[in-house]
Design an enzyme around this catalytic site. Structure first.
Site, short mmCIF file in Angstrom:
data_model
loop_
_atom_site.label_atom_id
_atom_site.label_comp_id
_atom_site.label_asym_id
_atom_site.label_seq_id
_atom_site.Cartn_x
_atom_site.Cartn_y
_atom_site.Cartn_z
N LYS A 120 0.84 -1.20 0.04
CA LYS A 120 0.02 -0.02 -0.02
C LYS A 120 0.69 1.13 -0.04
O LYS A 120 0.30 2.30 -0.38
CB LYS A 120 -1.12 -0.03 1.10
N GLY A 145 16.83 -10.16 15.87
CA GLY A 145 17.21 -11.02 14.85
C GLY A 145 16.54 -12.31 14.64
O GLY A 145 15.29 -12.32 14.83
N GLU A 199 18.38 -13.04 23.87
CA GLU A 199 17.33 -12.46 24.07
C GLU A 199 16.40 -12.88 25.10
O GLU A 199 16.70 -14.03 25.55
CB GLU A 199 16.66 -11.92 22.84
N HIS A 213 6.25 -4.57 23.47
CA HIS A 213 7.83 -4.46 23.58
C HIS A 213 8.12 -3.51 24.88
O HIS A 213 7.61 -2.39 25.00
CB HIS A 213 8.32 -3.87 22.51
N GLU A 246 2.76 -11.84 10.43
CA GLU A 246 2.17 -11.53 11.69
C GLU A 246 0.67 -11.45 11.33
O GLU A 246 -0.17 -11.71 12.32
CB GLU A 246 2.68 -10.05 12.03
C1 SIN Z 1 11.75 -9.12 18.26
O1 SIN Z 1 10.52 -8.85 18.49
O2 SIN Z 1 11.77 -10.38 17.99
C2 SIN Z 1 12.99 -8.65 18.31
C3 SIN Z 1 12.52 -7.24 18.90
C4 SIN Z 1 13.94 -6.73 19.64
O3 SIN Z 1 14.88 -6.56 18.97
O4 SIN Z 1 13.93 -6.59 20.83
#
Ligand code: SIN
Length: 509
Positions: free
Chosen positions: A33, A47, A112, A226, A352
Site C-alpha cells: 500500500k 534477529g 534475548e 515491547h 504476523e
Molecule cells: C523481536 O521482536 O523478535 C525482536 C525485537 C527486539 O529486537 O527486541
C-alpha cells in the site's frame, strides 16, 4: 481484467520468502500500500532465533518457546518451526544471505528474553530485517512484479472461493486483480496504539479484510507490548532491541533501583509480557524507567541503528535511556493451517497477519522472522502442490457500500486503545471502549471500502472492535492479555481454588 497465478498483499519477510519460492513456477504479483520497504520486517532490529549453536538443540528452543507462550502454543506447529527453521536458514545462507560472525568466523549468537541459550543471529548488528529483506528483494527482482502504492481493501470471492483483490491506488482509482491464489501478508495491528515499534502503515488491513469476507480469526486479544521503546517528551522515538539487555543492560527506575530483581528468575530477560507490565506499573506509580546501557561493551558498534537513534535525539553518550512499553506484535490473527491455508479456499495468510499457533499467548523474542521463513516456505509449497482450478468466470465483486459515517481520527482510536485495551485491561474499560467504538461504527455493516482516506480508519475501527470484544470475552490473564480484574490464568485459578478448599477442609478437621 488482469489476472495472475498468485497475488501477495504485503512486502515483509514472509511475503518475500513465499514469492521467491513460488516465482520459480508461477506468476506472482506483490501489492504494497506504500513503498515496498515500509514494513516491520524491514525495520526489524532483533534477529532470528535458531538452535544452531554448540550445545543447543531444537528441543531447548521448543521448551523456551512454549514457556514464553504460556503453553498456549500449538505444539506441533512449534516443533515444525524450531526443527525446520535451521534447515531453511541454511539454504538461504547458501544462496548468499549473510549474518554477523565472530572474529574466528563462527556465527555470532546473541541472547534475548526468555531464551535459555545464545541462539539469535543478527545481520548488520541491529539491522537484521533490512539485511534479510534487501537480500530477498534482490533475489526476486527479475521474477516477481511489485506494485507499490496500491492498497488492497477487499477480497474478491466467487462461489465460496477467494479469486483476488479489490485495490485502491494512491491516486484514488479503484481496481480489481484476479488470481488463483491470494496470500495476505499485511502484518499486525501495531499502529492501533499510541506507542508502537511498528511502521505507521501497520493498521490491521489484512485482518479487517478477512473479517469482512467471513474468514476465521483467532486470539486477537493477545497483543505483545515491547518493554523498551525509547521515549522522550511524551513521544516514542524508536525501538531499543531486547538484544541490548541480552548484552547486559538492565532496567532501573528513577531512584536507580533495578526493577526486575525479584520479579522473575530471568530478571531483565524475563518474557516480554512480564517485563512490559513491570515497567508499565512503575510508570503508573509515577516513576520514569531507564535502560542502563553502561554494562554493554562497544555499544555503538554492536548496535549501530540504536546508537544513531540516540544521537538523533540528543542522547548521544548517555548511558541511561528513557523507555516505555509500546505495542509490538499480534499473537493472534487469521487462522491458518500448516500450509498457510485459511477457512476460505484460495486464501492464505503468512507472517504476523496469520495465526499459525507458534506464539501462544506471548511470542518469544526473534521467533517471528523464523516463522516468516518457515511458514512462508510451507505456504508456497502448499500452493505449488495444488492442481490448477478453472480460472475466474463470474467473480462477485465486493459490494460498493458506503463504509461508515464520520469516523474518529486515528489519534483518538490510538488513545482509546492504549488506555483501555493496552498493557492492562479490565471489564469496565473494555465495555467503555466497545461503546465508544460502536458510537460511530457498525462492525457488521461495512461490506467494502471505496475511498482510500477512509480505508485505514475503517480497518483500524474494525480490528479495534475485534480486539476489544475478544479481550472482553477472555476472563483470565495469560501472556499478552492481562486483565486486572482476572489476574490469573484459568488453570492458576483452578489451583488456587483447590488450595483454598484444602485450607477450608484442614480448618474443619
Ligand atoms: C523481536 O521482536 O523478535 C525482536 C525485537 C527486539 O529486537 O527486541
Amino acid at each position: 481484467m488482469p489476472h495472475t497465478d498468485v497475488i501477495i498483499i504485503g512486502g515483509g519477510l514472509s511475503a518475500l520468502i513465499a514469492a521467491r519460492k513460488l516465482s520459480k513456477h508461477k506468476n506472482v504479483i506483490i501489492f504494497t500500500k506504500s513503498a515496498k520497504t515500509s514494513s516491520n520486517s524491514y525495520m526489524a532490529q532483533g534477529g532470528i532465533a535458531a538452535a544452531i549453536g554448540r550445545g543447543d538443540d531444537w528441543s531447548s528452543h521448543f521448551e523456551d518457546t512454549m514457556a514464553a507462550g504460556c503453553h498456549y502454543n500449538d505444539g506441533d506447529q512449534v516443533r515444525t518451526l524450531v526443527q525446520q527453521g535451521p534447515e531453511y536458514l541454511k539454504q538461504l545462507m547458501e544462496a548468499g544471505l549473510e549474518f554477523d560472525r565472530e572474529t574466528d568466523g563462527q556465527m555470532a549468537l546473541g541472547k534475548e528474553g526468555a531464551h535459555s541459550r545464545r541462539r539469535i543471529l543478527h545481520a548488520g548488528g541491529d539491522a537484521t530485517g533490512k539485511a534479510m529483506t534487501t537480500f530477498l528483494f534482490r533475489e526476486i527482482q527479475s521474477s516477481v512484479q511489485i506494485i507499490e502504492q496500491e492498497m488492497a481493501v477487499d477480497l474478491v470471492i466467487e462461489q465460496g472461493r477467494c479469486r483476488g483483490i479489490k485495490t485502491i491506488h494512491k491516486d484514488g482509482s479503484v481496481n480489481f486483480h484476479l488470481a488463483e491464489h491470494t496470500i495476505i501478508a499485511t502484518g499486525g495491528v501495531g499502529s492501533l496504539y499510541k506507542y508502537t515499534s511498528n511502521h505507521a502503515s501497520v493498521t490491521g488491513d489484512g485482518i479487517a479484510m478477512a473479517y469482512r469476507a467471513g474468514v476465521e480469526l483467532v486470539d486477537l486479544e493477545f497483543i505483545q507490548f515491547h518493554p523498551t521503546m525509547l521515549y522522550r517528551h511524551g513521544e516514542v522515538l524508536g525501538l531499543v532491541s531486547e538484544a541490548v539487555r541480552g548484552e547486559g543492560a538492565c532496567l532501573i527506575n528513577e531512584n536507580g533501583r533495578k526493577i526486575m530483581d525479584h520479579i522473575h528468575p530471568l530478571g531483565d530477560l524475563a518474557p516480554r509480557d512480564v517485563v512490559a507490565r513491570q515497567i508499565f506499573n512503575q510508570i503508573q506509580q509515577g516513576s520514569e524507567v531507564f535502560l542502563d546501557i553502561s554494562p554493554v561493551s562497544n555499544f555503538s558498534n554492536r548496535f549501530p541503528t540504536i546508537h544513531r537513534l540516540c544521537q538523533e535525539n540528543d542522547l548521544d553518550g548517555s548511558t541511561l535511556l528513557p523507555v516505555i512499553p509500546g505495542s509490538h506484535f499480534l499473537m493472534g490473527g487469521i487462522k491458518t493451517g500448516r500450509g498457510g491455508e485459511t477457512s476460505l479456499p484460495g486464501l492464505y495468510a503468512v507472517g504476523e497477519a496469520a495465526w499459525t499457533g507458534v506464539h501462544g499467548a506471548n511470542r518469544i523474542a526473534s521467533n517471528s522472522l523464523l516463522e516468516g521463513i518457515v511458514f512462508g516456505t510451507l505456504t508456497a509449497e502448499n500452493i505449488l502442490s495444488k492442481s490448477p482450478s478453472s480460472l475466474v468466470s463470474h467473480p462477485v465483486f465486493p459490494n460498493h457500500h458506503a463504509a461508515a459515517g464520520k469516523l474518529p481520527e486515528k489519534e483518538a482510536i490510538r488513545r482509546m486503545m492504549t488506555e483501555y485495551a493496552g498493557v492492562e485491561r479490565d471489564q469496565q474499560g473494555l465495555v467503555k471502549l466497545k461503546a465508544w467504538l460502536e458510537e460511530s461504527f457498525d462492525p457488521y455493516a461495512v461490506k467494502s471500502i471505496d475511498k482510500r482516506e477512509t480505508a485505514e480508519k475503517v480497518n483500524m475501527m474494525t480490528v479495534a472492535w475485534l480486539i476489544t470484544t475478544s479481550a472482553l470475552s477472555r476472563r483470565e490473564s495469560r501472556g499478552g492479555h492481562y486483565r486486572t480484574d482476572f489476574p490469573f490464568s484459568k488453570s492458576e485459578w483452578g489451583k488456587k481454588r483447590i488450595i483454598r478448599r484444602l485450607h477450608k477442609q484442614a480448618a474443619v478437621i
